[in-house]
Scaffold this motif. Structure first.
Motif, short mmCIF file in Angstrom:
data_model
loop_
_atom_site.label_atom_id
_atom_site.label_comp_id
_atom_site.label_asym_id
_atom_site.label_seq_id
_atom_site.Cartn_x
_atom_site.Cartn_y
_atom_site.Cartn_z
N VAL A 1 0.82 -1.22 0.00
CA VAL A 1 0.00 0.00 0.00
C VAL A 1 0.85 1.27 0.00
CG1 VAL A 1 -1.95 -1.12 1.12
CG2 VAL A 1 -0.26 0.07 2.52
N PHE A 2 2.16 1.13 -0.20
CA PHE A 2 3.04 2.30 -0.24
C PHE A 2 2.60 3.25 -1.35
CE2 PHE A 2 6.83 4.31 -2.16
CZ PHE A 2 7.19 5.12 -1.09
N ASP A 3 2.51 4.51 -1.00
CA ASP A 3 2.22 5.58 -1.95
C ASP A 3 0.85 5.44 -2.61
OD1 ASP A 3 3.07 8.02 -2.90
OD2 ASP A 3 4.07 7.19 -4.66
N THR A 4 -0.14 4.92 -1.86
CA THR A 4 -1.50 4.80 -2.40
C THR A 4 -2.47 5.78 -1.76
OG1 THR A 4 -2.05 3.04 -0.83
CG2 THR A 4 -1.22 2.35 -3.00
N GLY A 5 -1.98 6.69 -0.94
CA GLY A 5 -2.82 7.73 -0.36
C GLY A 5 -3.82 7.20 0.64
N TRP A 6 -5.11 7.49 0.40
CA TRP A 6 -6.15 7.13 1.35
C TRP A 6 -6.35 5.62 1.46
CZ3 TRP A 6 -7.68 10.11 5.04
CH2 TRP A 6 -7.58 11.48 4.88
N ALA A 7 -6.01 4.89 0.44
CA ALA A 7 -6.10 3.43 0.54
C ALA A 7 -5.16 2.92 1.62
CB ALA A 7 -5.78 2.78 -0.80
N ALA A 8 -3.97 3.51 1.70
CA ALA A 8 -3.02 3.13 2.74
C ALA A 8 -3.56 3.45 4.12
CB ALA A 8 -1.69 3.85 2.52
N VAL A 9 -4.24 4.58 4.26
CA VAL A 9 -4.84 4.94 5.55
C VAL A 9 -5.88 3.91 5.95
CG1 VAL A 9 -6.23 6.68 6.75
CG2 VAL A 9 -4.37 7.40 5.25
N GLY A 10 -6.72 3.51 5.02
CA GLY A 10 -7.75 2.51 5.32
C GLY A 10 -7.15 1.17 5.69
N VAL A 11 -6.15 0.72 4.93
CA VAL A 11 -5.51 -0.57 5.22
C VAL A 11 -4.80 -0.52 6.57
CG1 VAL A 11 -3.69 -2.15 4.47
CG2 VAL A 11 -5.31 -1.26 2.81
N LEU A 12 -4.09 0.55 6.86
CA LEU A 12 -3.39 0.66 8.14
C LEU A 12 -4.37 0.73 9.31
CD1 LEU A 12 -0.41 3.02 7.28
CD2 LEU A 12 -0.35 0.57 7.73
N THR A 13 -5.52 1.32 9.09
CA THR A 13 -6.54 1.36 10.14
C THR A 13 -7.05 -0.05 10.45
OG1 THR A 13 -7.20 3.59 9.47
CG2 THR A 13 -8.77 2.34 10.79
N VAL A 14 -7.29 -0.82 9.41
CA VAL A 14 -7.73 -2.21 9.61
C VAL A 14 -6.63 -3.02 10.30
CG1 VAL A 14 -8.37 -4.33 8.41
CG2 VAL A 14 -9.39 -2.16 7.73
N ILE A 15 -5.38 -2.81 9.88
CA ILE A 15 -4.26 -3.52 10.51
C ILE A 15 -4.16 -3.13 11.98
CG2 ILE A 15 -1.75 -3.73 10.55
CD1 ILE A 15 -1.82 -3.55 7.49
N ALA A 16 -4.35 -1.86 12.29
CA ALA A 16 -4.30 -1.41 13.69
C ALA A 16 -5.40 -2.07 14.51
CB ALA A 16 -4.41 0.11 13.76
N LEU A 17 -6.57 -2.21 13.92
CA LEU A 17 -7.67 -2.87 14.61
C LEU A 17 -7.35 -4.33 14.89
CD1 LEU A 17 -10.57 -1.00 14.19
CD2 LEU A 17 -11.26 -3.38 14.21
N VAL A 18 -6.85 -5.02 13.87
CA VAL A 18 -6.47 -6.43 14.03
C VAL A 18 -5.35 -6.56 15.05
CG1 VAL A 18 -5.44 -8.40 12.82
CG2 VAL A 18 -7.27 -7.10 11.75
N SER A 19 -4.39 -5.67 14.99
CA SER A 19 -3.27 -5.69 15.92
C SER A 19 -3.75 -5.51 17.36
CB SER A 19 -2.28 -4.58 15.56
OG SER A 19 -1.29 -4.44 16.53
N GLY A 20 -4.67 -4.61 17.57
CA GLY A 20 -5.22 -4.39 18.90
C GLY A 20 -5.97 -5.60 19.41
N MET A 21 -6.72 -6.24 18.53
CA MET A 21 -7.44 -7.45 18.95
C MET A 21 -6.46 -8.58 19.26
SD MET A 21 -10.91 -7.55 16.65
CE MET A 21 -10.15 -7.39 15.07
N MET A 22 -5.39 -8.68 18.48
CA MET A 22 -4.39 -9.72 18.73
C MET A 22 -3.73 -9.53 20.09
SD MET A 22 -2.47 -10.03 15.05
CE MET A 22 -1.11 -10.96 15.72
N SER A 23 -3.55 -8.29 20.48
CA SER A 23 -2.84 -7.99 21.72
C SER A 23 -3.58 -8.46 22.96
CB SER A 23 -2.57 -6.48 21.82
OG SER A 23 -1.69 -6.09 20.80
N THR A 24 -4.86 -8.74 22.83
CA THR A 24 -5.62 -9.20 23.99
C THR A 24 -5.50 -10.71 24.21
OG1 THR A 24 -7.64 -9.57 22.70
CG2 THR A 24 -7.31 -7.36 23.63
N ILE A 25 -4.90 -11.42 23.27
CA ILE A 25 -4.86 -12.89 23.35
C ILE A 25 -3.82 -13.38 24.35
CG2 ILE A 25 -4.40 -14.99 22.03
CD1 ILE A 25 -5.52 -13.49 19.57
N GLY A 26 -2.63 -12.84 24.29
CA GLY A 26 -1.56 -13.29 25.18
C GLY A 26 -0.26 -12.59 24.85
N ALA A 27 0.81 -13.00 25.50
CA ALA A 27 2.10 -12.31 25.36
C ALA A 27 2.67 -12.43 23.95
CB ALA A 27 3.09 -12.86 26.38
#
Length: 156
Positions: free
Chosen positions: A99-125
């Protein structure tokens, strides 16, 4: 004046809370410090020596991920603590590069990744470190130009 002193005394935290928040001296793990300093600086030095600092920086990022996940567990658990987050870090780097240099598409993808990352962090170490590296490497991959071909940076 006596009333003001009583008010200050009541506002102070209880002793059990103060003792829990007071810094405790801990020994410095010098072996881990030495391992980390070599693992992080050697790839950078080699990258600069062969006039490919981007490759050295990518390998150092991978080494940093390994240093973060290294614990004093049995080797079987150490492999799990290092390898699983490394795979998620490589996945994050790959997604960021795509998603490098794709503008708003990168923002959307990174937002979804941040959401998934946050959910993963609740599972364990291990999942928490994996989520951290997924998000961190996807942000780095989406914000900086990486060397071609696209698969090289995640492999480093």
């Amino acid at each position: 004046m006596a009333g003001a002193d009583a008010g200050r005394k009541r506002a102070a935290p209880p002793p059990w809370l103060r003792s829990g928040l007071r810094p405790q001296p801990t020994p410095i793990p010098w072996a881990a410090v030495a391992r980390a300093s070599v693992a992080l600086s050697a790839p950078l030095a080699v990258g600069f020596a062969v006039d490919r600092p981007a490759y050295g920086a990518l390998v150092s990022m991978g080494a940093l991920s390994g240093v973060i996940g290294d614990t004093a567990d049995a080797y079987r658990m150490r492999v799990l603590n290092i390898a699983v987050p490394q795979l998620f870090g490589a996945l994050g780097m790959m997604l960021g590069i795509l998603v490098f240099d794709t503008g708003w598409a990168a923002v959307g993808v990174l937002t979804v990744i941040a959401l998934v990352s946050g959910m993963m962090s609740t599972i364990g170490a291990v999942a928490s470190v994996s989520g951290l590296l997924l998000l961190l490497n996807s942000v780095v991959g989406s914000g900086l130009p990486m060397p071609d071909p696209w698969w090289l940076a995640p492999c480093c």
